[in-house]
Every structure is written in structure tokens, then in C-alpha cells.
Design an enzyme around this catalytic site. Sequence first.
Site, PDB file in Angstrom:
ATOM      1  N   ARG A 260       0.841  -1.192   0.000  1.00  0.00           N
ATOM      2  CA  ARG A 260       0.000   0.000   0.000  1.00  0.00           C
ATOM      3  C   ARG A 260       0.882   1.250   0.000  1.00  0.00           C
ATOM      4  NH1 ARG A 260      -4.788  -1.710   4.341  1.00  0.00           N
ATOM      5  NH2 ARG A 260      -5.189  -3.753   3.398  1.00  0.00           N
ATOM      6  N   ARG A 275       2.616   1.857  10.317  1.00  0.00           N
ATOM      7  CA  ARG A 275       2.061   2.030   8.964  1.00  0.00           C
ATOM      8  C   ARG A 275       3.166   1.776   7.951  1.00  0.00           C
ATOM      9  NH1 ARG A 275      -2.756   4.212   7.553  1.00  0.00           N
ATOM     10  NH2 ARG A 275      -3.026   5.085   9.630  1.00  0.00           N
ATOM     11  N   GLU A 347      -5.166  -0.588  15.047  1.00  0.00           N
ATOM     12  CA  GLU A 347      -6.064  -1.462  14.285  1.00  0.00           C
ATOM     13  C   GLU A 347      -5.283  -2.665  13.737  1.00  0.00           C
ATOM     14  OE1 GLU A 347      -8.004  -1.791   9.929  1.00  0.00           O
ATOM     15  OE2 GLU A 347      -7.751   0.248  10.708  1.00  0.00           O
ATOM     16  N   SER A 350     -10.009  -5.640  10.158  1.00  0.00           N
ATOM     17  CA  SER A 350     -11.330  -5.149   9.777  1.00  0.00           C
ATOM     18  C   SER A 350     -12.125  -6.332   9.274  1.00  0.00           C
ATOM     19  CB  SER A 350     -11.238  -4.087   8.678  1.00  0.00           C
ATOM     20  OG  SER A 350     -10.660  -2.904   9.169  1.00  0.00           O
ATOM     21  N   ARG A 389       1.133  -4.498  13.259  1.00  0.00           N
ATOM     22  CA  ARG A 389       0.681  -3.917  14.519  1.00  0.00           C
ATOM     23  C   ARG A 389       0.488  -4.974  15.598  1.00  0.00           C
ATOM     24  NH1 ARG A 389      -3.584  -0.035  11.360  1.00  0.00           N
ATOM     25  NH2 ARG A 389      -2.036   1.323  10.405  1.00  0.00           N
TER      26      ARG A 389
END
Length: 421
Positions: A260, A275, A347, A350, A389
Site C-alpha cells: 500500500r 504504517r 487497528e 477489519s 501492529r
Amino acid sequence: MLDLKFIRENTDRVRQAAEAKGMSVDIDGIIAADDRRHTLIQEGEALKARRNQVSAQVGKVKKVGGDAGSLIREMESVKDRIQAIDAEMKEVEKSLNGLMLSVPNIPHASVPLGNTPQENKEVFAWGEKPVSEEPMRPHWELTEKLGIIDFTRGAKVAGAGFPFYVGKGAVLERALINFFLDKAAEHGYRELWTPIVVNEESARGTGQLPDKEDLMYVAERDGLFLIPTAEVPVSNFHRDESFQEKDLPVRYAAYTPCFRREAGSYGKDVRGLNRLHQFDKVELVKFVHPETSYDELDSLRADAERLLQLLGLPYRVLLMCTGDMGFTQSKKFDLEVWAPGQQRWLEVSSCSNFESFQARRMNIRFKPKAGGKPEFVHTLNGSALALPRVVAALIEHYQTPEGKIIVPKALHRYTGFEVIG
């Protein structure tokens, strides 16, 4: 993609749903393009019928030696108009399809309205935050001291956001991947090993295009995209296929590296593993019956939560509000793990239900047992789990005052060691 008939019959609802997600849609443009398409279809069909009629008349006139010149000229005129209609039809359908692809999914009725992360709703929490007399250190300090993750050399070789995992850091990463995959297999997920690039049609099928172009790495020469998540190749595994109803649900698990660009991401949230541009993740994907898709969402969430519980990491579950959800989802839960060295939530998963939104784009259906017209499946996916994470939280949670890292018991058989230090 939403059904065109649904959009025409529910224009206010579609507009309101887009506004709730902070997006805009051109409903008037969609209806105008669809109306024009119908007009062209009707005119084209009438002209083709006239062409057939005139062709038959020409044959009859010629058979008796008559002059068919005017009829032939009419046929040429009709032919030219049909060709013009066909050309316009291609442009209208291209425009209509582009407009349809820009319409976001409808949020489920249980999703809270909101525009900011503060309006997400905490629905569950597990575990206790660790208490320490001394300040707990962030993972980037511990990994540098232990030499298990090298951000500097990663930046030298590839750029910021591409770390090296070294020695026991690499073993820990591999251990977590195997642990996540093994637990997925225990709960009925079939493992896939996928390509890490996809074509444009695949990216469009899951909704990465045209929504997330700026976040994807592109191999322009070959027209391929580096995957941002295994969701893309796994979901497209059954593109243009049909299941038998009796075979649903179908569950897959896949490990992949993910890529990403994270355009526009700056500040403290990008420190260390928070990130990255390249990271590892195990993804769970389901193809399910529409009647059971929300029960399947709950079980998907439970499968992801179970991993955090086995690792002993405190976490919370957020039901995402409309404005913090995304283009493709009908409902989404985020799992956030507590990172004590940073004193913040990270996070790590999801879990989303897309209903038929992706399946309509990818043309994935099922054949009802009772017969009748094939229906679109519902698709779901969830991270179980995203590693960076998790690793960050694990290192911070299990640090000792001496700066060592205790390995959770669940990973001992995968790592072969119990302490990093």
C-alpha cells in the site's frame, strides 16, 4: 455495485447512503444514461425489424423484375443509422458503467451515522491493559536494541516503510503467519496461496478500482497491480462462477505480503511498524448465502478475536460509523489492540460484510436448491490478522524491565524459543 433497478427505485436512499459515507453520486446522470440506452435499444430494434422487412421486399421486387432502387437506398440509410446507434450505445454503456461503479454500497441499518472516528461505537472489549511502575517503551526502541527489525537498512534498500525482519524477528513473523493459518484451518477455512499481483478487472471486482487507485502500486508496463490485501485475488478466485446452494458457505484463508502506498500518511502514526508500505497479513474470505451473511459476519469476527485472546493481547471491537467505513462495505467491525509502549490503540483487523456489492461486480452467484434464477452470493472478509501492529503490540505488551521480549505460550511450538533477548 448496486443493482440498476434498485438505484432507479430508491434514488433518495442511494443519495442519502452516499452522503452518510461522505461521498457524492450522480444519480441523475445514471438515470439519464439508462434512459438513453433504452431509447437506443428501442430504435435499434425497430430499425432492424424494418431492415428485415425491406430486405424481403427487395427480394420480391427483384424476383418479378421490378426496380428495387428506392428500397435498396432505404436499406443503406437504415444500415448507416444502425451502425451509428451501435457506436453511440457503446459510449452510453461505457458512461453508465463508469457512473454505476462510482456508487458506494448501502450501509446496514445497524451502522451508526457519523463522520469521524470518534463516532464509531465500541461494542466489546477483552483483556486488561498492563500496568508498570516504569514507563513501557515503544516497539521501535526495543527492536532496535534487540536487532530484530531493521528500519534503516530497509529504507536504504527500498525506502521508508519496507523494514527487514532479522533473526528472531524474522522467526517471530513466520511463526505468527503459521499460527494464524493453522487456526483458520481448524475453523473450516481452506488455505489458498495466491498471486501477489492482479489485473485491472480483479481490482475493479473487489472495489479497489475506481475507489483506491492512489493507494495501489502499479506495474504499468504489464497492467498489473500489487495487491493491497489477499481479499482481491481470493475474492476473484470464483469470478464469473456459480456455487450450488448446498455448498455455501465457502471459506478461504490466505497469507500474502500486502502493498500500500499510503499516500498522504504522515506524522507520529507512521512510526515503526504502525504504517508500512509492505506488510504481511492472513486474510479470511467467505462466500455465503444472503440469508446468513450477518451471522457469518459475527463468526468471522469471532475467528479474528480468538487469535488475540490466544496471544493474550487486550483489544476492543469498534462498529464503524458510516463516514469511517469505506466505499464497499455494508457493515464493518474494526479490532484494535492496545499498545502500552505508545499508550494507544492499533487497528489489526477489519471484518466486513459487502452483501452482494462485490459479487455483482465479479458475477459470483449460487443456484438455489429449489431451482429458479441464480442469485448473487454475499461476500465477507476479515484480517486474521495483519501482522505489523500485532507484532508491535506483542513486543510492547510482553517487554521486560531488562528490555527482553517474552514470547506468548501459543507461539512456542512455532518459534522454538520463549524469549527474545
